[in-house]
Design an enzyme around this catalytic site. Sequence first.
Site, PDB file in Angstrom:
ATOM      1  N   GLU A 177       0.879  -1.172   0.000  1.00 52.18           N
ATOM      2  CA  GLU A 177       0.000   0.000   0.000  1.00 52.18           C
ATOM      3  C   GLU A 177       0.910   1.212   0.000  1.00 52.18           C
ATOM      4  OE1 GLU A 177      -3.040   2.417   2.843  1.00 52.18           O
ATOM      5  OE2 GLU A 177      -3.090   0.228   3.021  1.00 52.18           O
ATOM      6  N   CYS A 181      -4.501   7.267   4.694  1.00 49.44           N
ATOM      7  CA  CYS A 181      -4.235   6.869   3.317  1.00 49.44           C
ATOM      8  C   CYS A 181      -5.439   7.128   2.420  1.00 49.44           C
ATOM      9  CB  CYS A 181      -3.839   5.394   3.261  1.00 49.44           C
ATOM     10  SG  CYS A 181      -4.945   4.303   4.163  1.00 49.44           S
TER      11      CYS A 181
END
Length: 530
Positions: A260, A297
């Site tokens: 990620e 995020c």
Amino acid sequence: MNSIQPVLIAGEWRQANHPVGTFQALNPSTGQVLDETYPISGKEDIYAAIESAYQAADTLASTSPESIATFLEQFADLIEANRVALVDSAHCETGLPKEPRLNSVELPRTTKQLRLGAKAARESSWTHPIIDTASNIRSFRAPLSAPVVVFGPNNFPFAFNAVAGGDFTAALVARNPVIAKANPGHPGTTRLLAELATQALQSTGLPVDTLQLLYHFPNELALELVSHPHIGATGFTGSRPAGLALKAAADRVGKPIYLELSSVNPIFILPGALEERLDALVAEFVTSCLMGAGQFCTNPGLIILPEGPQAEAFVRAVSGQFKEKTPGVLLNERVQTGLGESMKALTAHGAELLTGGTPVNEAGFRFANTLLRVSGEQFLRESEALQTEAFGPSSLLVLAKDEDQILEIAHRLEGSLTGAIYSHTGNVDNAFYTRLEHVLRQHVGRLLNDKMPTGVEVSPAMQHGGPFPSTGHAGFTSVGLPAAIERFTILQSYDNVRPHRLPRELQDANPDRIWRVVDGKWTRDDVTGA
């Protein structure tokens, strides 16, 4: 000098062997150095952790799902029983507020993940057994029989921690040992979690070397670790440069690595929504963008609006609120520095700074709430540079001249974890929504309607992943069980293997009542007449 905190290797808390240095975490609210000192491990500790975890892999692979489930539940219980110490530690190391963030939101989410992992372990349907009786070929998702390396990020000290977070849980449910790489921003919190995990391992009788913990090591050793022959897979959450370097090392030797990396999470606000509920949209966006000082995020970093009086009213209202609200604490100096670099990149390519753009001159690490704007034409001229991630309380507004330009902007988007479309509650925006959704859908892992993306529900249907560069592979999620477990498994097929030699999940009898596909049909029944 303070004593150096021990590493966890082979079930033993011991001093690091020949560390190459030490470090101390900082309190980001004050900028003060915290008392505890941690080792920067050298090659000896890296290889000792690999070999210890590898020795445990076969034993763990043959461990009963019930034993794994019991461990995860006991670990969750211990976390809750020690929540005061954990929350105090995480607050001190990250500056994140105790309430509601750490104590009432993130810690419960973490224990929920662990308990959902226990449920998945017991059910075992995530192994996806498939039985074709005509050809006598059977397959399922099996453990890697090798360790999983987990790199924890800085922004979620519990829910994404290398010990107790989603990757840790998924790897354990798949019955793989974990080599945890703590984030140097919150080593003390990670150590506390590892101590509790060790207690749960001992009480449930799982191999003591199911978990290894290292706090930090040089970059070149990280590359050796993820590409070592005895490593089964890696889960990484962090910066794009670091993740891509690890991926290159793992790819060279064919080792799976799940990343990620970065995401701007575009939000499209259509004309009908602006006309209908402008004030509500302003409030939702400001809350989402500045929550946790923007250090999510899924933070909405790119807002696309149709130019005109309503869009200008939106810009003025948001800019005013950004100026009024007190900037939050950043996780560390690197986040503060990175924001400054992102501002330089964005403004150098045509973005106009409306407010903020500089660090706050106070103790600790803060950055002024920052809003930028750019025309649709300029965005299309510099679309790559203007999608530079600004990790923190910042967002770029793009004002497009018409629907065609909005669609062209959507076509130019890099991959993101999330993307949202706000539209009129009636039928005003329906026709254009259909056209836009068709384009945006290919660029985001999770599509939202009339909802900001911050917050990731722990749900079996969650996709916390997306096209590159948000992740390294759009086909997987790091949140949501049982789907997240599949990353740390291997597909194994058995062709004409004698019945007594088959894994339990593929035998004719199905005493655990696992969902299986037998001759093309989902069933929990035993195989009969094969």
